[in-house]
Design a protein around this motif. Structure first.
Motif, mmCIF file in Angstrom:
data_model
loop_
_atom_site.group_PDB
_atom_site.id
_atom_site.type_symbol
_atom_site.label_atom_id
_atom_site.label_comp_id
_atom_site.label_asym_id
_atom_site.label_seq_id
_atom_site.Cartn_x
_atom_site.Cartn_y
_atom_site.Cartn_z
ATOM 1 N N THR A 1 -26.392 -6.884 2.115
ATOM 2 C CA THR A 1 -24.853 -6.797 1.670
ATOM 3 C C THR A 1 -24.376 -5.685 2.072
ATOM 4 N N PHE A 2 -24.763 -4.365 1.708
ATOM 5 C CA PHE A 2 -24.338 -3.189 1.942
ATOM 6 C C PHE A 2 -24.502 -2.999 3.115
ATOM 7 N N PHE A 3 -25.478 -3.223 3.893
ATOM 8 C CA PHE A 3 -25.624 -2.638 5.368
ATOM 9 C C PHE A 3 -24.844 -3.478 6.225
ATOM 10 N N ILE A 4 -24.664 -4.924 6.200
ATOM 11 C CA ILE A 4 -24.118 -5.821 6.839
ATOM 12 C C ILE A 4 -22.300 -5.306 6.885
ATOM 13 N N VAL A 5 -21.997 -5.073 5.541
ATOM 14 C CA VAL A 5 -20.660 -4.639 5.377
ATOM 15 C C VAL A 5 -20.400 -3.266 6.084
ATOM 16 N N PHE A 6 -21.249 -2.437 6.116
ATOM 17 C CA PHE A 6 -21.184 -1.170 6.601
ATOM 18 C C PHE A 6 -21.023 -1.126 8.052
ATOM 19 N N ILE A 7 -22.120 -2.079 8.615
ATOM 20 C CA ILE A 7 -22.181 -2.159 10.170
ATOM 21 C C ILE A 7 -20.766 -2.799 10.617
ATOM 22 N N VAL A 8 -20.175 -3.831 9.762
ATOM 23 C CA VAL A 8 -19.270 -4.441 10.366
ATOM 24 C C VAL A 8 -17.902 -3.494 10.439
ATOM 25 N N LEU A 9 -17.794 -2.894 9.313
ATOM 26 C CA LEU A 9 -16.787 -1.934 9.052
ATOM 27 C C LEU A 9 -16.773 -0.720 10.063
ATOM 28 N N LYS A 10 -18.089 -0.369 10.392
ATOM 29 C CA LYS A 10 -18.015 0.889 11.211
ATOM 30 C C LYS A 10 -17.680 0.314 12.540
ATOM 31 N N LYS A 11 -17.963 -0.660 12.930
ATOM 32 C CA LYS A 11 -17.604 -1.208 14.541
ATOM 33 C C LYS A 11 -16.161 -1.405 14.451
ATOM 34 N N ILE A 12 -15.395 -1.961 13.380
ATOM 35 C CA ILE A 12 -14.150 -2.214 13.322
ATOM 36 C C ILE A 12 -13.347 -0.967 13.303
ATOM 37 N N THR A 13 -13.606 -0.088 12.328
ATOM 38 C CA THR A 13 -12.732 1.148 12.050
ATOM 39 C C THR A 13 -13.373 2.494 12.822
ATOM 40 N N LYS A 14 -14.477 2.523 13.183
ATOM 41 C CA LYS A 14 -15.208 3.733 13.970
ATOM 42 C C LYS A 14 -15.084 5.108 13.105
ATOM 43 N N ARG A 15 -15.062 4.730 11.544
ATOM 44 C CA ARG A 15 -15.013 5.872 10.658
ATOM 45 C C ARG A 15 -16.241 5.717 9.671
ATOM 46 N N SER A 16 -17.247 6.302 9.757
ATOM 47 C CA SER A 16 -18.484 5.795 8.797
ATOM 48 C C SER A 16 -18.365 6.372 7.448
ATOM 49 N N THR A 17 -17.414 7.412 7.296
ATOM 50 C CA THR A 17 -17.268 7.721 5.485
ATOM 51 C C THR A 17 -16.589 6.521 5.017
ATOM 52 N N TYR A 18 -15.305 6.322 5.485
ATOM 53 C CA TYR A 18 -14.561 5.054 5.070
ATOM 54 C C TYR A 18 -15.414 3.607 5.120
ATOM 55 N N SER A 19 -16.418 3.426 5.781
ATOM 56 C CA SER A 19 -17.086 2.416 6.015
ATOM 57 C C SER A 19 -18.102 2.354 4.784
ATOM 58 N N THR A 20 -18.872 3.489 4.698
ATOM 59 C CA THR A 20 -19.641 3.868 3.510
ATOM 60 C C THR A 20 -19.070 3.716 2.362
ATOM 61 N N LYS A 21 -17.725 4.217 1.923
ATOM 62 C CA LYS A 21 -17.265 3.977 0.862
ATOM 63 C C LYS A 21 -16.889 2.531 0.493
ATOM 64 N N MET A 22 -16.180 1.842 1.693
ATOM 65 C CA MET A 22 -16.011 0.337 1.441
ATOM 66 C C MET A 22 -17.058 -0.637 1.281
ATOM 67 N N ALA A 23 -18.133 -0.465 2.056
ATOM 68 C CA ALA A 23 -19.341 -1.151 1.966
ATOM 69 C C ALA A 23 -19.805 -1.149 0.375
ATOM 70 N N ALA A 24 -19.926 0.178 -0.218
ATOM 71 C CA ALA A 24 -20.201 0.635 -1.498
ATOM 72 C C ALA A 24 -19.608 -0.386 -2.482
ATOM 73 N N ASP A 25 -18.206 -0.278 -2.203
ATOM 74 C CA ASP A 25 -17.050 -0.849 -3.056
ATOM 75 C C ASP A 25 -17.291 -2.430 -3.374
ATOM 76 N N LEU A 26 -17.726 -2.857 -1.826
ATOM 77 C CA LEU A 26 -17.697 -4.306 -1.750
ATOM 78 C C LEU A 26 -18.957 -4.866 -2.148
ATOM 79 N N SER A 27 -19.947 -4.029 -2.098
ATOM 80 C CA SER A 27 -21.367 -4.651 -2.506
ATOM 81 C C SER A 27 -21.778 -4.640 -4.015
ATOM 82 N N VAL A 28 -20.951 -3.794 -4.845
ATOM 83 C CA VAL A 28 -21.195 -3.443 -6.114
ATOM 84 C C VAL A 28 -21.571 -4.937 -6.999
ATOM 85 N N ILE A 29 -20.635 -5.842 -6.658
ATOM 86 C CA ILE A 29 -20.830 -7.151 -7.326
ATOM 87 C C ILE A 29 -22.131 -7.850 -7.149
#
Length: 124
Positions: free
Chosen positions: A18-46
């Protein structure tokens, strides 16, 4: 519906996926790895928390979701108290975000420890 439940079961069983899928999708959309990492962590906690709950049920025949939620509420209260003692503005969202990020780190560690215990128990 069966496909959706299979995907959800897979994502909760393997939360790193889940973490890696969300990270890859967000990285492609935003092109910002730090933001993508934080959002992937936030979304995969559950997904990590559900997985930890399932592993503790499998290993120890005990659900711990209530204890986790109570721990979160206590930690948010502690961070709000710290904000109040420092004469800062009391910002609930900041305290929740800090606790949520701590929860990600702790849940990754707990998931790995429980996975190792499950692996060792399956060998015995």
């Amino acid at each position: 519906m069966n496909v959706l439940s299979t995907i959800l079961a897979l994502l909760t069983t393997i939360p790193f996926l889940t973490f890696f899928i969300v990270f890859i999708v967000l990285k492609k959309i935003t092109k910002r790895s730090t933001y993508s990492t934080k959002m992937a962590a936030d979304l995969s906690v559950i997904f990590f928390l559900i997985s930890i709950n399932g592993l503790t049920m499998m290993l120890f025949d005990r659900l711990i979701l209530l204890e986790i939620v109570v721990g979160f509420v206590i930690l948010v209260g502690i961070f709000l108290f710290i904000q109040w003692r420092r004469d800062e503005d009391i910002l609930l969202w900041r305290a929740v975000r800090i606790v949520w990020r701590i929860a990600f780190m702790l849940s990754v560690i707990a998931y790995l420890v429980l996975l190792i215990i499950a692996f060792i128990e399956s060998l015995i």
